[in-house]
Design an enzyme around this catalytic site. Structure first.
Site, short mmCIF file in Angstrom:
data_model
loop_
_atom_site.label_atom_id
_atom_site.label_comp_id
_atom_site.label_asym_id
_atom_site.label_seq_id
_atom_site.Cartn_x
_atom_site.Cartn_y
_atom_site.Cartn_z
N LYS A 172 0.83 -1.21 0.00
CA LYS A 172 0.00 0.00 0.00
C LYS A 172 0.86 1.26 0.00
O LYS A 172 0.44 2.31 -0.47
CB LYS A 172 -0.94 -0.03 1.20
CG LYS A 172 -2.00 -1.12 1.11
CD LYS A 172 -2.93 -1.06 2.30
CE LYS A 172 -4.05 -2.10 2.16
NZ LYS A 172 -3.55 -3.47 2.17
N ARG B 188 -8.15 -8.67 -6.79
CA ARG B 188 -8.89 -9.92 -6.61
C ARG B 188 -10.38 -9.62 -6.64
O ARG B 188 -10.79 -8.47 -6.76
CB ARG B 188 -8.54 -10.56 -5.26
CG ARG B 188 -8.74 -9.59 -4.09
CD ARG B 188 -8.59 -10.24 -2.75
NE ARG B 188 -8.53 -9.29 -1.66
CZ ARG B 188 -9.57 -8.71 -1.09
NH1 ARG B 188 -10.78 -8.98 -1.53
NH2 ARG B 188 -9.42 -7.86 -0.08
N HIS C 17 -12.80 -1.79 11.21
CA HIS C 17 -12.33 -1.53 9.85
C HIS C 17 -12.65 -2.68 8.90
O HIS C 17 -12.08 -2.78 7.82
CB HIS C 17 -10.83 -1.22 9.83
CG HIS C 17 -10.44 -0.21 10.86
ND1 HIS C 17 -10.82 1.10 10.78
CD2 HIS C 17 -9.74 -0.33 12.02
CE1 HIS C 17 -10.36 1.76 11.82
NE2 HIS C 17 -9.72 0.92 12.59
N GLU D 22 -1.17 6.99 8.27
CA GLU D 22 -1.72 8.09 7.48
C GLU D 22 -2.78 8.82 8.30
O GLU D 22 -3.24 8.32 9.34
CB GLU D 22 -2.32 7.59 6.16
CG GLU D 22 -3.54 6.72 6.33
CD GLU D 22 -4.04 6.16 5.01
OE1 GLU D 22 -3.29 6.19 4.02
OE2 GLU D 22 -5.19 5.68 4.98
#
Length: 656
Positions: free
Chosen positions: A117, A286, A227, A192
């Site tokens: 990421k 995917r 999450h 982040e």
């Protein structure tokens, strides 16, 4: 190229989903299974199945060499990875191709580019896709809080932490790294800025090797716990509301797809604000868990398209138009009111009427499930029981249809999040499309997790359970078998049953039924008929039917009023079953991965004492009150069963 036999390198509902398409396409199927999954439905439904010795993911589904050997042994010529496990592992994809098998997924290079990421965000920024800036953990300031820690190599909420206090940053980085390593084999994490009330919007893409890229609708997946997505829908209420946002999203998703030379099915995920600004989060290389809502709103079979693209076929130049609205919820074996604790054990009965794994062509319910009646949910894998999906012309219709299907479903055995899901679907904020990532915080988890059936509905269900229990006793009796349970010719003491600390009293005589629950008389209730499994009551002129199922001390009552789970109080209490006050009990089976206190320590209420790992997630066990840790019964690495006494905190004790 013709694909004739597909091995699915996965388990549960996604394996069954792929098998469904393969059967429709005339393609043979091969399953792999761990010892824990030996009796799972996906094993029985495959044409062939190959055992992977062991129970944990690390021993089985994450062992790429074993999966490839299974494909060779079964004569498969292609591998579909599903989602999770090895689905985004570029090394595994390369090994599949090196073995002469067709990889039903994107090019190895694309997986590599999006696998990190950290690196993927840099590439997307260069391609002109808006991104959130990555932060250096060493230099995060108070002004930048809260921040989000994320696993670089995976998804599904594992390895993610929100940090609101700088003093917690280091410990949360360590915890996130451990969880990421356990789930994905890579402990790399990054930091982040965290957007408190963002909207999670994603675009489904499908691309072939000839340069055709489809953007086949967006999905909104903003309602999440830990999450992990709980409710997903297509199209997005936010995107529907903001002029021009869809075109911008699709353009950004196309840029991302073309930048990495993508092929097959993929999802470009964004975090958006209420004004329609959005930022790239990641690209999932995917099939997504929530792909059914896109299938229902486009009429596409995304798995069939994956197979055809992998076989070298072209996509039509014209991509399909979308229609109607589809909502998916994830039915988990978990207790939302107890910090989302996962549950394990037997699924006694599991019945949700609907089309199994089908792309819906008209209004209805679809069920993608990995379990069935008699299945056992273990501790080695995610506790999702099923995805339940509705499709209807409008969003309100889809929500109502899905809520009703869930309420009427027969789910006996484990505690689930079913009531929570129904309450979400009927909540005014959800129906208004106000579904940001802070939904649970805004509207109160304690409210949303309340049982569907409360008050009189619960009282009537408890009465029905008591009457059915009496009928069962009469059916087993050798005398008076023809009389209704609790019937008395002369006035006598009422029959008494206790469930969940609620006492039901009733008597049946010449004048009919007299009953009370919790000491309060149930006025206007008449008994129409009853058997050990079904009770019909007339409630002030309204006839209601209650289906009653008993499994030991567990009693499940299903009716139009909503499902009710009751626990029979034992007639006699075994003193050895009692635990000391202040005992910390294991909330689920798992492994002790860390201990933060020693026997004899003074502790405060809420202080973490130890951490358990179960189903690839960490769970904190805290002190129930101020006191002294007078017992510590476990060591790091020890496996414990649910209900085990891990430690004891004694209030008012002196430190040793």
């Amino acid at each position: 190229m013709t694909i004739t036999s597909v091995l699915v390198a996965n388990r549960g509902e996604i394996a069954r989903r792929v098998f469904t398409t393969c059967r429709a396409e005339g393609i043979d199927t091969v399953a792999v299974f761990s010892d824990a999954d030996a009796n799972s439905p996906h094993v029985r439904e495959a044409d062939q199945a190959v055992r992977l010795p062991g129970n944990s993911s690390a021993q089985t589904y994450l062992r790429g060499e074993l999966v490839i050997a299974a494909a060779a042994a079964a004569g498969a010529d292609a591998v579909h990875p599903g989602y999770g496990f090895l689905s985004e592992n570029s090394d595994f994809a390369q090994q599949v191709q090196n073995a002469g098998l067709t990889w039903i997924g994107p090019p190895v290079k694309a997986i590599e580019l999006m696998g990190s990421k950290v690196e993927s965000k840099k590439m997307m920024a260069d391609a002109g896709v808006p991104v959130l800036t990555q932060l250096d953990p060493e230099s995060v300031t108070e002004n930048e809080l809260p921040v989000l820690i994320k696993a670089s190599a995976g998804g599904g909420g594992r390895g993610m932490r929100i940090v609101r206090n700088l003093e917690n940053l280091d410990s949360e980085l360590e915890a996130a790294g451990r969880e990421a390593l356990s789930a994905f084999g890579d402990g790399t994490v990054f930091v982040e800025r965290y957007i408190e009330t963002g909207r999670h919007i994603e675009v489904q893409v499908m691309a072939d090797r000839f340069g055709t890229v489809w953007t086949v609708g967006e999905r909104e997946c903003s309602i999440q716990r830990r999450h992990q997505k709980v409710v997903e829908e297509a199209p997005s209420p936010l995107v529907e509301r903001i002029d021009g946002m869809r075109e911008k999203l699709f353009h950004a998703a196309t840029l991302a797809t073309e930048a990495i030379g993508y092929e097959g099915a993929g999802t470009v995920e964004f975090l958006a604000d209420e004004k329609g600004n959005f930022f790239f989060l990641e690209m999932n290389t995917r099939l997504q868990v929530e792909h059914p809502v896109t299938e229902c709103t486009t009429g596409l079979d995304l798995v069939a398209l994956q197979i055809r693209v992998a076989a070298g076929e072209r996509l039509p130049a014209e991509q399909p138009k979308t229609r109607g609205h589809s909502i998916e919820v994830r039915l988990y074996a978990e207790d939302p009111a107890q910090d989302w604790q996962p549950q394990s054990g037997a699924v006694h009965r599991f019945e949700i009427p609907g089309a199994q794994f089908e792309v819906l062509a008209k209004s209805g319910i679809r069920v993608d499930s990995g379990v069935e009646s008699g299945s056992v949910v273990g501790t080695h894998y995610d506790p999702m029981l099923a995805k339940v999906i509705s499709f209807a012309p409008t969003r309100d219709q889809a929500a109502n249809l899905l809520a009703k299907a869930l309420q009427k479903a027969t789910v006996h055995g484990l505690k689930t999040n079913r009531d929570l899901l129904v309450n979400i679907l009927r909540h005014p904020a959800f129906l208004a499309g106000d579904t940001d990532t802070a939904f649970f915080d805004t509207h109160g988890l304690e409210v949303l997790a309340q049982p569907i059936a409360q008050g009189r509905a619960q009282e009537l269900s408890a009465l029905a359970a008591a009457v059915a229990d009496a009928a069962a006793n009469v059916a087993r009796a050798r005398v008076n078998r023809g009389l209704p349970g609790g019937w008395r010719n002369l006035r006598s003491q009422p029959q008494r049953k206790t469930y969940n600390d609620i006492t039901v009293e009733y008597s049946i005589g010449r004048s009919g039924l007299t009953s009370s629950v919790g000491g309060v008389e149930l006025d206007g209730v008449e008994l129409v008929e009853h058997t050990p499994t079904s009770v019909t009551l007339d409630d002030n002129g309204i006839r209601r039917i209650f289906q009653v199922s008993s499994y030991g001390s567990d009693v499940f009552v299903d009716s139009a009023l909503g499902p009710v789970r009751l626990i029979k109080a034992p007639r006699f209490t075994d003193p050895t079953d009692e635990v000391a006050a202040g005992s910390l009990l294991a909330p689920m089976p798992g492994s002790v991965i860390r201990i933060a206190a020693a026997q004899g320590d003074t502790v405060t209420a809420g202080q973490p004492i130890l951490w358990l790992e179960a189903m690839k997630m960490e769970h904190t066990v805290t002190a129930p009150a101020d006191g002294v840790l007078t017992e510590l019964n476990v060591t790091e690495g020890q496996q414990v069963e649910v209900g085990a006494v891990l430690a004891v905190v004694t209030e008012g004790a002196e430190q040793s």
